[in-house]
Motif scaffolding. Structure first.
Motif, PDB file in Angstrom:
ATOM      1  N   SER A 159      80.666 -24.769  82.918  1.00 57.29           N
ATOM      2  CA  SER A 159      80.932 -23.410  82.450  1.00 57.29           C
ATOM      3  C   SER A 159      80.228 -23.147  81.123  1.00 57.29           C
ATOM      4  CB  SER A 159      82.438 -23.191  82.290  1.00 57.29           C
ATOM      5  OG  SER A 159      83.089 -23.225  83.526  1.00 57.29           O
ATOM      6  N   ALA A 160      80.134 -24.165  80.285  1.00 55.80           N
ATOM      7  CA  ALA A 160      79.452 -23.978  78.995  1.00 55.80           C
ATOM      8  C   ALA A 160      77.982 -23.650  79.208  1.00 55.80           C
ATOM      9  CB  ALA A 160      79.609 -25.237  78.141  1.00 55.80           C
ATOM     10  N   TYR A 161      77.334 -24.352  80.134  1.00 59.50           N
ATOM     11  CA  TYR A 161      75.918 -24.083  80.413  1.00 59.50           C
ATOM     12  C   TYR A 161      75.727 -22.741  81.123  1.00 59.50           C
ATOM     13  CZ  TYR A 161      74.937 -28.938  79.187  1.00 59.50           C
ATOM     14  OH  TYR A 161      74.808 -30.129  78.509  1.00 59.50           O
ATOM     15  N   VAL A 162      76.587 -22.477  82.093  1.00 61.72           N
ATOM     16  CA  VAL A 162      76.489 -21.223  82.844  1.00 61.72           C
ATOM     17  C   VAL A 162      76.735 -20.031  81.924  1.00 61.72           C
ATOM     18  CG1 VAL A 162      77.634 -19.851  84.637  1.00 61.72           C
ATOM     19  CG2 VAL A 162      77.007 -22.220  85.093  1.00 61.72           C
ATOM     20  N   ALA A 163      77.671 -20.176  80.978  1.00 62.67           N
ATOM     21  CA  ALA A 163      77.948 -19.095  80.027  1.00 62.67           C
ATOM     22  C   ALA A 163      76.710 -18.752  79.210  1.00 62.67           C
ATOM     23  CB  ALA A 163      79.102 -19.494  79.105  1.00 62.67           C
ATOM     24  N   GLU A 164      75.982 -19.772  78.775  1.00 60.72           N
ATOM     25  CA  GLU A 164      74.777 -19.509  77.992  1.00 60.72           C
ATOM     26  C   GLU A 164      73.697 -18.838  78.832  1.00 60.72           C
ATOM     27  OE1 GLU A 164      74.255 -20.180  74.375  1.00 60.72           O
ATOM     28  OE2 GLU A 164      76.297 -19.717  75.010  1.00 60.72           O
ATOM     29  N   ILE A 165      73.630 -19.199  80.107  1.00 58.29           N
ATOM     30  CA  ILE A 165      72.653 -18.538  80.988  1.00 58.29           C
ATOM     31  C   ILE A 165      73.036 -17.076  81.188  1.00 58.29           C
ATOM     32  CG2 ILE A 165      71.685 -18.508  83.310  1.00 58.29           C
ATOM     33  CD1 ILE A 165      72.003 -21.550  83.372  1.00 58.29           C
ATOM     34  N   PHE A 166      74.332 -16.824  81.416  1.00 60.78           N
ATOM     35  CA  PHE A 166      74.780 -15.440  81.547  1.00 60.78           C
ATOM     36  C   PHE A 166      74.513 -14.661  80.251  1.00 60.78           C
ATOM     37  CE2 PHE A 166      77.862 -16.499  85.132  1.00 60.78           C
ATOM     38  CZ  PHE A 166      77.194 -15.716  86.055  1.00 60.78           C
ATOM     39  N   ARG A 167      74.755 -15.307  79.125  1.00 58.29           N
ATOM     40  CA  ARG A 167      74.554 -14.624  77.841  1.00 58.29           C
ATOM     41  C   ARG A 167      73.084 -14.268  77.635  1.00 58.29           C
ATOM     42  NH1 ARG A 167      74.615 -15.697  71.988  1.00 58.29           N
ATOM     43  NH2 ARG A 167      74.154 -17.883  72.374  1.00 58.29           N
ATOM     44  N   SER A 168      72.189 -15.186  78.042  1.00 57.29           N
ATOM     45  CA  SER A 168      70.767 -14.877  77.927  1.00 57.29           C
ATOM     46  C   SER A 168      70.397 -13.710  78.841  1.00 57.29           C
ATOM     47  CB  SER A 168      69.924 -16.110  78.275  1.00 57.29           C
ATOM     48  OG  SER A 168      70.037 -16.428  79.654  1.00 57.29           O
ATOM     49  N   ILE A 170      72.458 -11.241  79.681  1.00 55.70           N
ATOM     50  CA  ILE A 170      72.998 -10.038  79.044  1.00 55.70           C
ATOM     51  C   ILE A 170      72.081  -9.570  77.914  1.00 55.70           C
ATOM     52  CG2 ILE A 170      74.906  -9.183  77.612  1.00 55.70           C
ATOM     53  CD1 ILE A 170      76.775 -10.980  79.300  1.00 55.70           C
ATOM     54  N   GLU A 171      71.588 -10.520  77.127  1.00 54.13           N
ATOM     55  CA  GLU A 171      70.724 -10.151  76.011  1.00 54.13           C
ATOM     56  C   GLU A 171      69.338  -9.709  76.474  1.00 54.13           C
ATOM     57  OE1 GLU A 171      70.729 -13.523  73.442  1.00 54.13           O
ATOM     58  OE2 GLU A 171      72.739 -13.113  72.632  1.00 54.13           O
ATOM     59  N   SER A 172      68.965 -10.054  77.715  1.00 51.36           N
ATOM     60  CA  SER A 172      67.657  -9.629  78.224  1.00 51.36           C
ATOM     61  C   SER A 172      67.633  -8.155  78.590  1.00 51.36           C
ATOM     62  CB  SER A 172      67.273 -10.464  79.457  1.00 51.36           C
ATOM     63  OG  SER A 172      68.096 -10.138  80.574  1.00 51.36           O
TER      64      SER A 172
END
Length: 277
Positions: A159-168, A170-172
């Motif tokens: 979940s920690a890794y997936v969260a960062e991918i989702f966050r990237s 969102i920021e894109s």
């Protein structure tokens, strides 16, 4: 009346076609040479017969393969219930880290701390700490099951890794789209739900596919805390038969599953690059 004339290739198109044929010929030749060299030279090494008996024994593979396939069902079951939980928890953490409300600032801190901790600790160490630590509290059945706590360890880590991918993702999404949606009267929640998230999720699908492939393989780490999945079953056969071929059989099963998924992830990434160009 004559039909329409076929388009005549231009000089540049003919040149590009020749270059493609030349590249394919060179690639095919080099691949053939390498494969032939491996097939000829490896069997000539002094210890090849011993390695062949220990790792590529057909009789042992035929005897162990059905049981390995049966044990692989455990891997699939753990993956099936962990993947949705990882996607949901990862998305919630990403949304918490993206919140702009001052009242929700503690959520941003907790989200950042969560990703820092579970990305910083190796997966196997998380599996050990949770898989042995929580059942050590003396919980009654079924709450002391290694399947539950091993799955939780994978869910928290991934979940920690997936969260960062989702966050990237969102920021894109360009901030001008948020501003435009807000100017139309949408609330922050509606902007995130209807404008940002659909684009963000579509942008990160290839990366998330790679995480799913990694998760499928890392399920085998739970064998260290008890579940008899494919890796542990291969170890049992290795001990019983004094042969490493069951590990090769387990590797073959993983390849059968992961190679198509990997190729599909590559296809999604290539299509995404074409859409952006």
């Amino acid at each position: 009346m004559t039909g329409p004339k076929a388009a005549v290739p231009t000089r540049r198109e003919r040149y590009q076609a020749r270059q493609r044929r030349r590249s394919l010929l060179i690639a095919a030749t080099s691949t053939t040479v390498v494969v032939a060299a491996i097939m000829i030279l490896v069997p000539m090494t002094p210890g090849w017969e011993k390695v062949q008996r220990s790792f590529f024994n057909g009789e042992v593979l035929a005897k162990s393969f059905p049981k390995l396939l049966e044990a692989f069902k455990i891997n699939v079951m753990i993956f099936a219930w962990s993947a949705p939980a990882i996607a949901i928890l990862g998305l919630l953490i990403a949304l918490a880290r993206d919140t702009k409300s001052p009242a929700l600032f503690p959520l941003r801190i907790l989200g950042a701390a969560f990703t820092d901790v579970f990305r910083g600790v190796p997966v196997i160490l998380t599996v050990y700490l949770i898989g042995f630590g929580i059942p050590g509290l003396g919980l009654p059945r079924p709450w002391n099951s290694p399947y539950i706590w091993g799955s939780l360890a994978l869910i928290l880590t991934y979940s920690a890794y997936v969260a960062e991918i989702f966050r990237s993702g969102i920021e894109s999404v360009h901030h001008s789209q948020r501003s435009a949606a807000l100017s139309l009267g949408l609330s922050e929640r509606q902007v995130m739900r209807d404008v940002v998230l659909p684009q963000a999720i579509r942008n990160v699908v290839p990366s998330q596919m790679n995480m799913l492939i990694a998760l499928q393989k890392d399920v085998s780490l739970l064998s260290f805390i008890g579940p008899v999945e494919i890796f542990r079953q291969a170890g049992v056969f290795k001990s019983l038969l004094a042969n490493f071929t069951p590990y090769v059989g387990a590797a073959i099963i993983f390849l059968i599953v992961t190679i198509p998924a990997t190729r599909y992830a590559d296809y999604l990434m290539a299509r995404q690059r074409r859409d952006r160009s």
